[in-house]
Every structure is written in C-alpha cells, then in structure tokens.
Design a protein around this motif. Sequence first.
Motif, mmCIF file in Angstrom:
data_model
loop_
_atom_site.group_PDB
_atom_site.id
_atom_site.type_symbol
_atom_site.label_atom_id
_atom_site.label_comp_id
_atom_site.label_asym_id
_atom_site.label_seq_id
_atom_site.Cartn_x
_atom_site.Cartn_y
_atom_site.Cartn_z
ATOM 1 N N ILE A 1 0.881 -1.172 0.000
ATOM 2 C CA ILE A 1 0.000 0.000 0.000
ATOM 3 C C ILE A 1 0.917 1.221 0.000
ATOM 4 O O ILE A 1 1.632 1.468 0.981
ATOM 5 C CB ILE A 1 -0.925 0.015 1.242
ATOM 6 N N ALA A 2 0.927 1.959 -1.081
ATOM 7 C CA ALA A 2 1.844 3.089 -1.246
ATOM 8 C C ALA A 2 1.112 4.296 -1.799
ATOM 9 O O ALA A 2 1.183 4.592 -2.995
ATOM 10 C CB ALA A 2 3.003 2.681 -2.154
ATOM 11 N N PRO A 3 0.371 5.005 -0.921
ATOM 12 C CA PRO A 3 -0.348 6.184 -1.401
ATOM 13 C C PRO A 3 0.623 7.264 -1.876
ATOM 14 O O PRO A 3 1.790 7.259 -1.479
ATOM 15 C CB PRO A 3 -1.141 6.653 -0.183
ATOM 16 N N PRO A 4 0.146 8.162 -2.711
ATOM 17 C CA PRO A 4 1.017 9.231 -3.207
ATOM 18 C C PRO A 4 1.290 10.267 -2.105
ATOM 19 O O PRO A 4 0.611 11.280 -1.986
ATOM 20 C CB PRO A 4 0.226 9.821 -4.372
ATOM 21 N N VAL A 5 2.306 9.978 -1.300
ATOM 22 C CA VAL A 5 2.691 10.852 -0.185
ATOM 23 C C VAL A 5 4.104 11.356 -0.457
ATOM 24 O O VAL A 5 5.021 10.553 -0.629
ATOM 25 C CB VAL A 5 2.661 10.076 1.160
ATOM 26 N N ILE A 6 4.270 12.665 -0.483
ATOM 27 C CA ILE A 6 5.595 13.219 -0.761
ATOM 28 C C ILE A 6 6.418 13.305 0.524
ATOM 29 O O ILE A 6 5.876 13.306 1.623
ATOM 30 C CB ILE A 6 5.520 14.605 -1.437
ATOM 31 N N ALA A 7 7.718 13.347 0.345
ATOM 32 C CA ALA A 7 8.643 13.601 1.445
ATOM 33 C C ALA A 7 9.332 14.921 1.143
ATOM 34 O O ALA A 7 9.535 15.269 -0.018
ATOM 35 C CB ALA A 7 9.657 12.468 1.554
ATOM 36 N N TYR A 8 9.705 15.623 2.173
ATOM 37 C CA TYR A 8 10.265 16.957 1.960
ATOM 38 C C TYR A 8 11.778 16.972 1.851
ATOM 39 O O TYR A 8 12.359 17.960 1.433
ATOM 40 C CB TYR A 8 9.767 17.887 3.063
ATOM 41 N N TYR A 9 12.455 15.860 2.174
ATOM 42 C CA TYR A 9 13.913 15.840 2.113
ATOM 43 C C TYR A 9 14.447 15.994 0.704
ATOM 44 O O TYR A 9 15.584 16.413 0.499
ATOM 45 C CB TYR A 9 14.488 14.573 2.757
ATOM 46 N N SER A 10 13.646 15.663 -0.298
ATOM 47 C CA SER A 10 14.130 15.783 -1.671
ATOM 48 C C SER A 10 13.875 17.169 -2.255
ATOM 49 O O SER A 10 14.215 17.430 -3.399
ATOM 50 C CB SER A 10 13.525 14.694 -2.558
ATOM 51 N N LYS A 11 13.278 18.026 -1.458
ATOM 52 C CA LYS A 11 13.134 19.461 -1.783
ATOM 53 C C LYS A 11 12.502 19.726 -3.149
ATOM 54 O O LYS A 11 13.014 20.498 -3.946
ATOM 55 C CB LYS A 11 14.487 20.155 -1.665
ATOM 56 N N GLN A 12 11.360 19.090 -3.403
ATOM 57 C CA GLN A 12 10.658 19.337 -4.659
ATOM 58 C C GLN A 12 10.147 20.779 -4.666
ATOM 59 O O GLN A 12 9.640 21.272 -3.671
ATOM 60 C CB GLN A 12 9.464 18.384 -4.812
ATOM 61 N N GLN A 13 10.271 21.405 -5.816
ATOM 62 C CA GLN A 13 9.834 22.789 -5.971
ATOM 63 C C GLN A 13 8.612 22.934 -6.865
ATOM 64 O O GLN A 13 7.922 23.929 -6.806
ATOM 65 C CB GLN A 13 10.985 23.638 -6.547
ATOM 66 N N THR A 14 8.357 21.916 -7.703
ATOM 67 C CA THR A 14 7.261 22.008 -8.660
ATOM 68 C C THR A 14 6.394 20.755 -8.559
ATOM 69 O O THR A 14 6.815 19.742 -7.996
ATOM 70 C CB THR A 14 7.797 22.111 -10.107
#
Length: 180
Positions: free
Chosen positions: A136-149
């Motif tokens: 089960i892998a919902p679309p949850v972002i992590a902030y360590y990869s510092k996405q900007q867009t």
Amino acid sequence: MKKMKIVIATSGASGVNLGIKILDLLPKSVEKHFIMSQNSKLVLTKEMKNIITHSNEDISASVASGSFGVDAMIIAPCSMNTLAKIACGISDNLITRCAAVMIKENKKLILAPREMPFSAIALENMHKLASLGIIIAPPVIAYYSKQQTLEEMEKFLIGKWFDLLGIENNLYKRWQLEES
C-alpha cells in the motif's frame, strides 16, 4: 534476459495523470500493459504510444491469466472502490481480475490509494491487503528531496514506486546526510 512485464492501471479520476506519467517514465526495456477504468477515461483523453492497452471490461485479456507471466502490477491511482473489491476478492473487471491474479501468483502488487482522509473501512481493507503482502503506497511526498514544482513531486512519487518495483531510476533526490 527476460523482459519485465508490468500492468499499470488507473481507477477513479483524481490523479490519473500519475498513471500516465508512470507509463512515460518506465524504461523502454519494460513491457507495459495499461488498463483504465471507465471513470479514468472520462477524465483523460488518451494519447498513448508504444503501450498495449486493454479494455477494463475484457476480463479474458492476456494479462488476466497467470500463465501470461506478468511480473508486477501497480494501480495508481487506486480508488477506494477498486481497493475494496480487491480486498474482498471481487474480480468483476480486468483491473480487479489482474489484481487477483497477482495475489494468487504471489507477484508484486502495489496500490496507490488516492482519497484522504482514509475511513476506518478503507484502513481495514488496506490492513487486510498488506497482511497478504500487497504494498500500500499512497502518493505521499517527502520533503527531504526538496521538490519545488508539481512535476518534481510527481517524479518523486513515481521514483518511489519504481524503487518498490525494482526499477532503477534517478527521478528524485535521495536522502543523504549533509556534511557540516
């Protein structure tokens, strides 16, 4: 070397673009089979190339048979309706039939549920499926990869799903300790 076969399916409407982006970002060395639910089709106009598409109503399609040899399946997004059917063993369309085949053949199955917050019923269904080895892998972002867009966020999600599928990628910045 045997070519990896993956089924990518989209159910529900919100987030269908993630399923399309998975198709676009999968390496050419992977044999891709794509299934869209009727609700997904209502939201998205298909413009796909080099992909084998299957009608969700055709439960006799090649990917519905264990002997066809699919290696893995990801349903992204996965509606709560589809998740519940899989949890209860209901195989009334090609997406749920393929999921049932993945379970019976002990193949990798990844579900990316898209609704939030999760109800107690949805969590119970996810727990049941996780107990069977379904990821089960919902679309949850992590902030360590510092996405900007938004595109960087989507690549992060897809990169994490590729990691689960064993597909090498460099779609996101991986965790690393920063030296002081």
